[in-house]
Design an enzyme around this catalytic site. Sequence first.
Site, PDB file in Angstrom:
ATOM      1  N   ASN A  16       0.753  -1.249   0.130  1.00 20.42           N
ATOM      2  CA  ASN A  16      -0.115   0.023   0.040  1.00 20.42           C
ATOM      3  C   ASN A  16       1.050   1.264  -0.041  1.00 20.42           C
ATOM      4  O   ASN A  16       0.434   2.272  -0.682  1.00 20.42           O
ATOM      5  CB  ASN A  16      -0.826  -0.052   1.176  1.00 20.42           C
ATOM      6  CG  ASN A  16      -2.113  -0.767   1.192  1.00 20.42           C
ATOM      7  OD1 ASN A  16      -3.011  -0.292   0.025  1.00 20.42           O
ATOM      8  ND2 ASN A  16      -2.380  -2.063   1.608  1.00 20.42           N
ATOM      9  N   LEU A  86       0.402  -2.096  12.544  1.00 15.76           N
ATOM     10  CA  LEU A  86      -0.229  -2.915  13.517  1.00 15.76           C
ATOM     11  C   LEU A  86      -0.198  -2.630  15.121  1.00 15.76           C
ATOM     12  O   LEU A  86      -0.826  -3.392  15.854  1.00 15.76           O
ATOM     13  CB  LEU A  86       0.283  -4.365  13.347  1.00 15.76           C
ATOM     14  CG  LEU A  86       0.260  -5.057  11.835  1.00 15.76           C
ATOM     15  CD1 LEU A  86       0.415  -6.202  11.832  1.00 15.76           C
ATOM     16  CD2 LEU A  86      -1.383  -4.809  11.278  1.00 15.76           C
ATOM     17  N   ASN A 103      -6.512   5.497   7.913  1.00 15.17           N
ATOM     18  CA  ASN A 103      -6.265   4.059   8.007  1.00 15.17           C
ATOM     19  C   ASN A 103      -6.909   2.995   6.984  1.00 15.17           C
ATOM     20  O   ASN A 103      -7.774   3.550   6.402  1.00 15.17           O
ATOM     21  CB  ASN A 103      -6.928   3.318   9.236  1.00 15.17           C
ATOM     22  CG  ASN A 103      -6.194   1.777   9.676  1.00 15.17           C
ATOM     23  OD1 ASN A 103      -4.980   1.270   9.370  1.00 15.17           O
ATOM     24  ND2 ASN A 103      -7.227   1.126  10.023  1.00 15.17           N
ATOM     25  N   HIS A 105      -8.169  -0.729   5.958  1.00 18.63           N
ATOM     26  CA  HIS A 105      -8.535  -2.066   6.718  1.00 18.63           C
ATOM     27  C   HIS A 105      -8.970  -2.878   5.572  1.00 18.63           C
ATOM     28  O   HIS A 105     -10.004  -2.497   4.688  1.00 18.63           O
ATOM     29  CB  HIS A 105      -9.517  -1.937   7.820  1.00 18.63           C
ATOM     30  CG  HIS A 105     -10.019  -2.950   8.455  1.00 18.63           C
ATOM     31  ND1 HIS A 105      -9.088  -3.473   9.360  1.00 18.63           N
ATOM     32  CD2 HIS A 105     -10.831  -3.929   8.671  1.00 18.63           C
ATOM     33  CE1 HIS A 105      -9.508  -4.640   9.775  1.00 18.63           C
ATOM     34  NE2 HIS A 105     -10.594  -4.673   9.209  1.00 18.63           N
TER      35      HIS A 105
HETATM   36  C1  GAR Z   1      -3.158  -4.543   4.173  1.00 13.25           C
HETATM   37  O1  GAR Z   1      -4.191  -5.554   3.786  1.00 13.25           O
HETATM   38  C2  GAR Z   1      -3.825  -3.509   5.240  1.00 13.25           C
HETATM   39  O2  GAR Z   1      -5.419  -3.555   4.905  1.00 13.25           O
HETATM   40  C3  GAR Z   1      -3.818  -4.386   6.420  1.00 13.25           C
HETATM   41  O3  GAR Z   1      -2.358  -4.977   6.348  1.00 13.25           O
HETATM   42  C4  GAR Z   1      -2.037  -5.222   5.062  1.00 13.25           C
HETATM   43  C5  GAR Z   1      -0.796  -4.523   4.484  1.00 13.25           C
HETATM   44  O4  GAR Z   1      -0.370  -4.953   3.451  1.00 13.25           O
HETATM   45  N1  GAR Z   1      -4.213  -3.654   7.466  1.00 13.25           N
HETATM   46  C6  GAR Z   1      -4.752  -4.189   8.566  1.00 13.25           C
HETATM   47  O5  GAR Z   1      -5.260  -5.126   8.770  1.00 13.25           O
HETATM   48  C7  GAR Z   1      -4.941  -3.289   9.701  1.00 13.25           C
HETATM   49  N2  GAR Z   1      -6.038  -3.602  10.521  1.00 13.25           N
HETATM   50  P1  GAR Z   1       1.107  -4.140   2.915  1.00 13.25           P
HETATM   51  O6  GAR Z   1       2.116  -4.131   3.804  1.00 13.25           O
HETATM   52  O7  GAR Z   1       1.182  -4.966   1.665  1.00 13.25           O
HETATM   53  O8  GAR Z   1       0.404  -2.636   2.607  1.00 13.25           O
END
Ligand code: GAR
Length: 205
Positions: A16, A86, A103, A105
């Site tokens: 992201n 996290l 954020n 999610h």
């Molecule tokens: C993503 O899917 C994001 O939505 C999730 O962690 C992943 C990070 O991926 N976030 C959560 O679960 C927050 N509650 P990335 O490091 O490849 O961006």
Amino acid sequence: MRKVRIAVLVSGGGTNLQTLIDAIEKGDINGRIEAVISDHEGAYALERAKKHNIKAVYINRNQLSENLLPELQKLNIELIVLAGFLSILDRELVKAYEGRIINIHPSLIPSFCGKGFYGEKVHKAALDYGVKVSGATVHFVDEGTDSGPIILQESVPVYIEDTIETLAARVLQVEHKLLPAAVGLFCEGRLCIVGRKVNILKKEV
Ligand code: GAR
């Protein structure tokens, strides 16, 4: 227009984050990432930052309370983006940046969110429940967990043969669209919080 000073907080791989870096480099977001900050020393997201000459900062999880807010203030950060971060943010920080923390999610909030729902756990819960749609949500952060006003949401289908990995990949594709879109709207000053709702203002012509 002056560019909004952004900090992106990450704990993992940072796909992201990468979409934000790419959108900014393409000129699609009127902002600048001043720092990428991680609570995990080995997070690949920090490498992504360094590759693009963005300041990469590691803050030990136990020292976030003392060190995160001063770091953000030192850099005059105006918008904080949680892109797979996290750790839970301190009340004081959330108050100091009220309406200025976004954020992402990986579910359709208010389903499969809140304490303990992060990463793969979210997709496992969705599959175990047997939902036919899931999706992604971008929202402002308030003092709760995943409870702030929603900016953008988009659904994806869930198929009977889905695994955690296939569902996560389908949701991630949507995340990669929604996060840059929401950050772009914020940086254009087009997000107006009214109670629990976010009003997206029309683009000025
Ligand atoms: C993503 O899917 C994001 O939505 C999730 O962690 C992943 C990070 O991926 N976030 C959560 O679960 C927050 N509650 P990335 O490091 O490849 O961006």
